[in-house]
Design an enzyme around this catalytic site. Structure first.
Site, short mmCIF file in Angstrom:
data_model
loop_
_atom_site.label_atom_id
_atom_site.label_comp_id
_atom_site.label_asym_id
_atom_site.label_seq_id
_atom_site.Cartn_x
_atom_site.Cartn_y
_atom_site.Cartn_z
N ALA A 1 -79.86 19.05 -68.40
CA ALA A 1 -78.72 19.63 -69.11
C ALA A 1 -78.65 21.11 -68.77
O ALA A 1 -79.68 21.77 -68.62
CB ALA A 1 -78.87 19.44 -70.62
N ASN B 1 -77.41 23.05 -70.85
CA ASN B 1 -77.62 23.65 -72.17
C ASN B 1 -78.02 22.56 -73.15
O ASN B 1 -77.35 21.53 -73.23
CB ASN B 1 -76.33 24.35 -72.64
N PHE B 2 -79.10 22.76 -73.89
CA PHE B 2 -79.60 21.75 -74.81
C PHE B 2 -79.16 21.98 -76.25
O PHE B 2 -79.44 21.15 -77.12
CB PHE B 2 -81.14 21.70 -74.75
N HIS C 1 -74.90 37.03 -71.06
CA HIS C 1 -76.30 36.69 -71.26
C HIS C 1 -77.16 37.95 -71.17
O HIS C 1 -76.68 39.01 -70.77
CB HIS C 1 -76.77 35.67 -70.21
N HIS C 2 -78.44 37.80 -71.50
CA HIS C 2 -79.40 38.89 -71.39
C HIS C 2 -79.62 39.25 -69.92
O HIS C 2 -79.31 38.48 -69.01
CB HIS C 2 -80.72 38.49 -72.05
N LYS D 1 -81.40 36.94 -67.20
CA LYS D 1 -80.77 35.71 -66.72
C LYS D 1 -80.67 35.75 -65.21
O LYS D 1 -80.09 36.69 -64.64
CB LYS D 1 -79.38 35.56 -67.34
N GLY E 1 -75.36 28.22 -65.94
CA GLY E 1 -75.15 26.79 -65.80
C GLY E 1 -74.16 26.26 -66.82
O GLY E 1 -73.34 25.37 -66.53
#
Length: 238
Positions: A100, A102-103, A135-136, A139, A145
């Protein structure tokens, strides 16, 4: 459940904390300093492996899990050009593999919302669409993704967009994805449809890594005893 953690950065540590709190046992923790433990004799102690590493190592890590006949949950992004090969190997070898981008349960519901909105906007040519992801600064890949999954969903439903670009494009057929790296943001994804009359915006904002880590543990529990290729849509029955 006995878990092998492949990758012990911030995400691996968050998964460790959540899994342990739920009563699971971490039997192996792989990081850059002990890659020699990524072998069958060590991996076979685990019921399932959870892999969060780098685009350069993910493919190798997943194959090592296959060699040990250990189901593997992978959340590494940036290596998906090799995903079809891994999926084919998984099926031919009767392994279990779940990937995935993202979970997070919230993000996976957001994916469904994005698909629905894109389908509704398909015939509304007065609207342009653009994406932004934040994002931070650690990343490693851009776009994320998750952003690529969202972009692919838009491209599948909105025929006036035929490709994406990781910058602001003036080409009408290009879906612009703007990537920003700002600490300490764990992840924000926004899709905006703009017309001369109004805007329609949907946004998912993560407040911490806990949602991603908890989802990975849920996926690992779900994957036990199965063979085949799966995604979070299977886990959540979406």
């Amino acid at each position: 459940m006995k878990i092998a953690l492949i990758g012990y950065g911030k995400m691996g540590q968050a998964i460790d904390a959540i899994a342990t709190a739920k009563g699971h046992e971490i039997v192996l923790r792989i990081d850059a300093n002990n890659q020699h433990l990524l072998e069958k004799e060590h991996l076979s102690q685990a019921d399932v492996a959870i892999e969060f590493t780098t685009p350069e190592t993910a493919y190798h890590n997943v194959l090592k899990c296959f060699e040990a006949h250990v189901p593997v949950v992978s959340g590494t992004t940036g290596w998906l050009d090799k995903l079809p090969e891994v999926q084919a190997l998984c099926i031919s070898q009767e392994q279990a593999f779940l990937h995935a981008t993202n979970f997070s349960i919230g993000v996976n519901i957001f994916f469904e919302v994005n698909k629905k909105l894109a389908a509704l906007m398909a015939g509304q040519s007065q609207y342009d669409v653009q994406m932004e992801e934040i994002h931070h600064t650690h990343k490693k890949d851009a776009p994320s993704g998750t952003a690529l999954t969202l972009a692919e969903q838009v491209l599948a439903s909105v025929p006036r967009k035929t490709a994406w670009s990781n910058d602001v494009s003036s080409e009408p057929a290009i879906l612009s994805i703007i990537s920003k790296r700002i600490d300490p943001a764990p992840g924000t994804h926004t899709i905006t449809y703009t017309s001369a009359i109004d805007d329609i915006t949907i946004t998912h904002t993560a407040h911490s890594r806990e949602g991603f880590a908890a989802g990975a543990v849920i996926a690992a529990v779900w994957l036990q005893g199965k063979t085949g290729v799966f995604t979070m849509r299977d886990v959540l029955n979406l």
